[in-house]
Design a protein around this motif. Structure first.
Motif, PDB file in Angstrom:
ATOM      1  N   GLY A  39       0.800  -1.211   0.000  1.00  0.00           N
ATOM      2  CA  GLY A  39       0.000   0.000   0.000  1.00  0.00           C
ATOM      3  C   GLY A  39       0.830   1.255   0.000  1.00  0.00           C
ATOM      4  N   ASP A  43      -1.781   5.786   4.405  1.00  0.00           N
ATOM      5  CA  ASP A  43      -3.086   5.131   4.399  1.00  0.00           C
ATOM      6  C   ASP A  43      -3.254   4.346   5.697  1.00  0.00           C
ATOM      7  OD1 ASP A  43      -3.574   6.136   1.876  1.00  0.00           O
ATOM      8  OD2 ASP A  43      -3.521   4.194   0.859  1.00  0.00           O
ATOM      9  N   ALA A  44      -4.493   4.212   6.149  1.00  0.00           N
ATOM     10  CA  ALA A  44      -4.776   3.489   7.386  1.00  0.00           C
ATOM     11  C   ALA A  44      -4.492   1.997   7.252  1.00  0.00           C
ATOM     12  CB  ALA A  44      -6.228   3.710   7.797  1.00  0.00           C
ATOM     13  N   GLN A  45      -4.616   1.468   6.044  1.00  0.00           N
ATOM     14  CA  GLN A  45      -4.383   0.050   5.816  1.00  0.00           C
ATOM     15  C   GLN A  45      -3.826  -0.143   4.416  1.00  0.00           C
ATOM     16  OE1 GLN A  45      -8.341  -1.415   6.519  1.00  0.00           O
ATOM     17  NE2 GLN A  45      -8.900  -1.286   4.366  1.00  0.00           N
ATOM     18  N   ARG A  47      -3.572  -1.534   0.533  1.00  0.00           N
ATOM     19  CA  ARG A  47      -4.585  -1.621  -0.532  1.00  0.00           C
ATOM     20  C   ARG A  47      -4.774  -3.053  -1.011  1.00  0.00           C
ATOM     21  NH1 ARG A  47      -5.240   3.697  -3.312  1.00  0.00           N
ATOM     22  NH2 ARG A  47      -4.935   5.111  -1.570  1.00  0.00           N
ATOM     23  N   ARG A  73       4.954  -0.366   2.518  1.00  0.00           N
ATOM     24  CA  ARG A  73       4.358   0.891   2.062  1.00  0.00           C
ATOM     25  C   ARG A  73       5.409   1.794   1.412  1.00  0.00           C
ATOM     26  NH1 ARG A  73      -0.413   1.968   5.082  1.00  0.00           N
ATOM     27  NH2 ARG A  73      -1.058  -0.001   6.008  1.00  0.00           N
ATOM     28  N   SER A  75       5.171   5.702  -1.254  1.00  0.00           N
ATOM     29  CA  SER A  75       4.265   6.616  -1.946  1.00  0.00           C
ATOM     30  C   SER A  75       3.883   6.002  -3.292  1.00  0.00           C
ATOM     31  CB  SER A  75       4.927   7.974  -2.169  1.00  0.00           C
ATOM     32  OG  SER A  75       5.967   7.852  -3.133  1.00  0.00           O
ATOM     33  N   GLU A  76       2.769   6.442  -3.844  1.00  0.00           N
ATOM     34  CA  GLU A  76       2.359   5.932  -5.161  1.00  0.00           C
ATOM     35  C   GLU A  76       3.418   6.257  -6.209  1.00  0.00           C
ATOM     36  OE1 GLU A  76      -1.479   5.734  -8.147  1.00  0.00           O
ATOM     37  OE2 GLU A  76      -1.559   7.076  -6.416  1.00  0.00           O
TER      38      GLU A  76
END
Length: 131
Positions: A39, A43-45, A47, A73, A75-76
């Motif tokens: 993810g 974000d909380a969780q 993807r 995790r 960044s996109e």
């Protein structure tokens, strides 16, 4: 291309994971079992989630609250950069120390100290780029 870490994207990742001997077969040799979340930082969780049994991905899709062994995790923009040009060991080390890559769950340092896991982890980034 499906949205990064969407259900369709994760299912494509699972297919490519299982088709790559340097990833699935290498992890099968050490009996690797894991539930891996992917993810974005903040974000909380996660993807997406990938379930690995004895090196082979057995299910994949959107994250639905599964208990995770790893939660990776970035960044996109960073993920997309890695999809275009997969990192090597040095690049991942820099990403980890600079906090561009974060492990919400899982021990990055212990994984990299075990070459039986480090090689396949690095290979997973080039496999992601095939999705």
């Amino acid at each position: 291309m499906a949205d990064l870490f969407s259900d369709a994207w994760m299912k494509g990742f699972m297919e490519h994971w299982n088709a790559e001997p340097e990833l699935s077969d290498a992890l099968a040799q050490i009996g690797f079992n894991s539930v891996i979340g992917y993810g974005f930082v903040g974000d909380a969780q996660p993807r997406g989630v990938l379930v690995v049994d004895n090196g082979k991905a057995t299910s994949a899709g959107e994250y639905e609250g599964e208990a995770l062994n790893w939660d990776i995790r970035a960044s996109e923009a960073q993920w997309k950069k890695w999809l275009a040009k997969p990192p090597g060991m040095m690049g991942l080390g820099v990403a980890f120390t600079s906090r561009k890559m974060r492990f919400e769950v899982g021990d990055y340092a212990s994984m990299l100290k075990d070459p039986r896991m480090a090689g396949p982890f690095i290979k997973s980034f080039s496999v992601m780029g095939r999705v």
